[in-house]
Motif scaffolding. Structure first.
Motif, PDB file in Angstrom:
ATOM      1  N   TYR B  33       1.253   1.890   8.399  1.00 58.31           N
ATOM      2  CA  TYR B  33       2.008   2.093   7.165  1.00 58.31           C
ATOM      3  C   TYR B  33       1.561   1.085   6.103  1.00 58.31           C
ATOM      4  O   TYR B  33       1.267  -0.067   6.418  1.00 58.31           O
ATOM      5  CB  TYR B  33       3.504   1.847   7.383  1.00 58.31           C
ATOM      6  CG  TYR B  33       4.169   2.532   8.555  1.00 58.31           C
ATOM      7  CD1 TYR B  33       4.138   1.973   9.826  1.00 58.31           C
ATOM      8  CD2 TYR B  33       4.904   3.708   8.378  1.00 58.31           C
ATOM      9  CE1 TYR B  33       4.789   2.573  10.895  1.00 58.31           C
ATOM     10  CE2 TYR B  33       5.574   4.314   9.443  1.00 58.31           C
ATOM     11  CZ  TYR B  33       5.504   3.736  10.699  1.00 58.31           C
ATOM     12  OH  TYR B  33       6.160   4.333  11.757  1.00 58.31           O
ATOM     13  N   TYR B  35       3.408  -0.359   2.633  1.00 55.54           N
ATOM     14  CA  TYR B  35       4.628  -0.387   1.839  1.00 55.54           C
ATOM     15  C   TYR B  35       4.410  -1.243   0.591  1.00 55.54           C
ATOM     16  O   TYR B  35       3.644  -2.211   0.602  1.00 55.54           O
ATOM     17  CB  TYR B  35       5.793  -0.993   2.633  1.00 55.54           C
ATOM     18  CG  TYR B  35       6.398  -0.078   3.667  1.00 55.54           C
ATOM     19  CD1 TYR B  35       5.858  -0.004   4.944  1.00 55.54           C
ATOM     20  CD2 TYR B  35       7.496   0.713   3.367  1.00 55.54           C
ATOM     21  CE1 TYR B  35       6.407   0.842   5.898  1.00 55.54           C
ATOM     22  CE2 TYR B  35       8.052   1.559   4.321  1.00 55.54           C
ATOM     23  CZ  TYR B  35       7.503   1.614   5.585  1.00 55.54           C
ATOM     24  OH  TYR B  35       8.047   2.454   6.528  1.00 55.54           O
ATOM     25  N   PRO B  43      11.396  -2.351   0.828  1.00 53.87           N
ATOM     26  CA  PRO B  43      10.043  -1.787   0.876  1.00 53.87           C
ATOM     27  C   PRO B  43      10.056  -0.275   0.654  1.00 53.87           C
ATOM     28  O   PRO B  43      10.913   0.426   1.190  1.00 53.87           O
ATOM     29  CB  PRO B  43       9.573  -2.128   2.292  1.00 53.87           C
ATOM     30  CG  PRO B  43      10.378  -3.320   2.698  1.00 53.87           C
ATOM     31  CD  PRO B  43      11.711  -3.102   2.062  1.00 53.87           C
ATOM     32  N   LEU B  45       7.693   3.142   1.071  1.00 56.21           N
ATOM     33  CA  LEU B  45       6.507   3.650   1.745  1.00 56.21           C
ATOM     34  C   LEU B  45       5.523   4.235   0.739  1.00 56.21           C
ATOM     35  O   LEU B  45       5.879   5.089  -0.070  1.00 56.21           O
ATOM     36  CB  LEU B  45       6.893   4.727   2.764  1.00 56.21           C
ATOM     37  CG  LEU B  45       5.732   5.335   3.551  1.00 56.21           C
ATOM     38  CD1 LEU B  45       5.118   4.295   4.486  1.00 56.21           C
ATOM     39  CD2 LEU B  45       6.201   6.557   4.343  1.00 56.21           C
ATOM     40  N   GLN B  48       1.374   6.665   5.048  1.00 57.95           N
ATOM     41  CA  GLN B  48       1.475   6.513   6.488  1.00 57.95           C
ATOM     42  C   GLN B  48       0.331   7.272   7.146  1.00 57.95           C
ATOM     43  O   GLN B  48       0.092   8.442   6.837  1.00 57.95           O
ATOM     44  CB  GLN B  48       2.813   7.053   6.989  1.00 57.95           C
ATOM     45  CG  GLN B  48       2.991   7.010   8.498  1.00 57.95           C
ATOM     46  CD  GLN B  48       4.295   7.638   8.946  1.00 57.95           C
ATOM     47  OE1 GLN B  48       5.221   7.800   8.157  1.00 57.95           O
ATOM     48  NE2 GLN B  48       4.367   8.013  10.218  1.00 57.95           N
ATOM     49  N   VAL B  55      -0.171  11.127   7.273  1.00 60.23           N
ATOM     50  CA  VAL B  55       1.066  11.823   7.609  1.00 60.23           C
ATOM     51  C   VAL B  55       1.913  12.030   6.367  1.00 60.23           C
ATOM     52  O   VAL B  55       2.489  13.099   6.161  1.00 60.23           O
ATOM     53  CB  VAL B  55       1.862  11.031   8.661  1.00 60.23           C
ATOM     54  CG1 VAL B  55       3.236  11.658   8.887  1.00 60.23           C
ATOM     55  CG2 VAL B  55       1.085  10.904   9.954  1.00 60.23           C
ATOM     56  N   ASP B  56       1.967  11.000   5.522  1.00 60.22           N
ATOM     57  CA  ASP B  56       2.817  11.057   4.332  1.00 60.22           C
ATOM     58  C   ASP B  56       2.221  10.175   3.256  1.00 60.22           C
ATOM     59  O   ASP B  56       2.002   8.991   3.481  1.00 60.22           O
ATOM     60  CB  ASP B  56       4.238  10.588   4.673  1.00 60.22           C
ATOM     61  CG  ASP B  56       5.225  10.750   3.523  1.00 60.22           C
ATOM     62  OD1 ASP B  56       6.451  10.745   3.782  1.00 60.22           O
ATOM     63  OD2 ASP B  56       4.796  10.869   2.356  1.00 60.22           O
ATOM     64  N   SER B  58       3.378  10.968  -0.096  1.00 66.49           N
ATOM     65  CA  SER B  58       4.106  11.582  -1.198  1.00 66.49           C
ATOM     66  C   SER B  58       4.498  10.605  -2.293  1.00 66.49           C
ATOM     67  O   SER B  58       4.709  10.999  -3.436  1.00 66.49           O
ATOM     68  CB  SER B  58       5.353  12.294  -0.666  1.00 66.49           C
ATOM     69  OG  SER B  58       6.191  11.381   0.027  1.00 66.49           O
ATOM     70  N   GLN B  59       4.608   9.318  -1.972  1.00 64.00           N
ATOM     71  CA  GLN B  59       4.998   8.333  -2.982  1.00 64.00           C
ATOM     72  C   GLN B  59       3.821   7.459  -3.407  1.00 64.00           C
ATOM     73  O   GLN B  59       4.036   6.434  -4.066  1.00 64.00           O
ATOM     74  CB  GLN B  59       6.148   7.477  -2.449  1.00 64.00           C
ATOM     75  CG  GLN B  59       7.408   8.288  -2.184  1.00 64.00           C
ATOM     76  CD  GLN B  59       8.633   7.408  -2.026  1.00 64.00           C
ATOM     77  OE1 GLN B  59       9.224   6.972  -3.006  1.00 64.00           O
ATOM     78  NE2 GLN B  59       9.005   7.133  -0.787  1.00 64.00           N
TER      79      GLN B  59
END
Lengths: 113, 114
Positions: B33, B35, B43, B45, B48, B55-56, B58-59
């Motif tokens: 991860y 952060y 924190p 994310l 990831q 996996v992610d 989105s942010q």
């Protein structure tokens, strides 16, 4: 989506008195929950975790937390605060499917002598 | 057991410059991860990885941030160009697979953009 809400941004206690840090979670299924502590200029350290076993979880440094599904809460307590407990505390929920960790905004603990 | 290693510990750059952070996770940890922790906040994310797949993200502000994890081990996070609001601590963490496994965090890189 899973999330956590820490109900207190700042908690101030006297040394030797109990500490209570409140955390509510939102999850569509039984979550894994964690409490992490962050001392100034230090990395995040795991205090304890709940993973669907015992609902009362004991962690390091005398901390414990109780998982209450009916209240969607995972509050952190310590019977007697020590000066070294002054730090930032984060409640964290883990997603069952993709292991995504979502942090609360944190609670700053101040311990008065 | 060695922990999560991050470098550098501190970085000061001017806005519009680029910067890169490096993370070496604990050996055998499939999940990594990144952060972002802005002063006074929890924190957030950014991205990831599971092994070397995303996996992610989105942010992750993809117009300026990028990250990669080569061979499913080390990872780098890059910002180009940096903005003032990117000033934060960038944390790397790793864990074994599973929602109930502990994530281990590095010391973080404190970035100041001036």
């Amino acid at each position: 989506a899973q999330s956590v809400t820490q109900l207190d941004s700042h908690v101030s206690v006297s040394e030797g008195t109990p500490v209570l840090l409140r955390c509510n979670y939102s999850s569509s299924y039984s979550p894994s929950l964690f409490w992490y502590v962050q001392h100034p200029n230090k990395g995040l350290q795991l205090l304890l975790k709940y993973t669907s076993a015992a609902t009362l979880v004991k962690g390091i440094n005398g901390f414990e937390a109780e998982f209450k599904k009916s209240e969607t809460s995972f509050h952190l307590t310590k019977p007697s605060a020590h000066m070294s407990d002054a730090a930032e505390y984060f409640c964290v929920v883990s997603d069952l499917n993709d292991y995504k960790l979502s942090f609360g905004a944190g609670t700053t603990v101040t311990v008065r002598a | 057991e060695a922990g999560v290693a991050q470098s550098p510990r501190y970085k000061i750059i001017e806005k519009r410059q680029s910067v890169a952070f490096w993370c070496n996770p604990i050996s055998g940890h499939a999940t990594l991860y990144w952060y972002q922790q802005i002063l006074g906040q929890g924190p957030k994310l950014l991205i990831q990885f599971q092994n070397n797949g995303v996996v992610d993200d989105s942010q992750l502000p993809k117009d300026r941030f990028s990250a990669e994890r080569l061979k499913g081990v080390d990872s780098t996070l890059k910002i180009q160009p940096a903005k003032l609001e990117d000033s934060a601590v960038y944390l790397c963490a790793s864990s074994l697979e599973g929602a109930d496994t502990e994530a281990f965090f590095g010391q973080g890189t404190r970035l100041t953009v001036v």
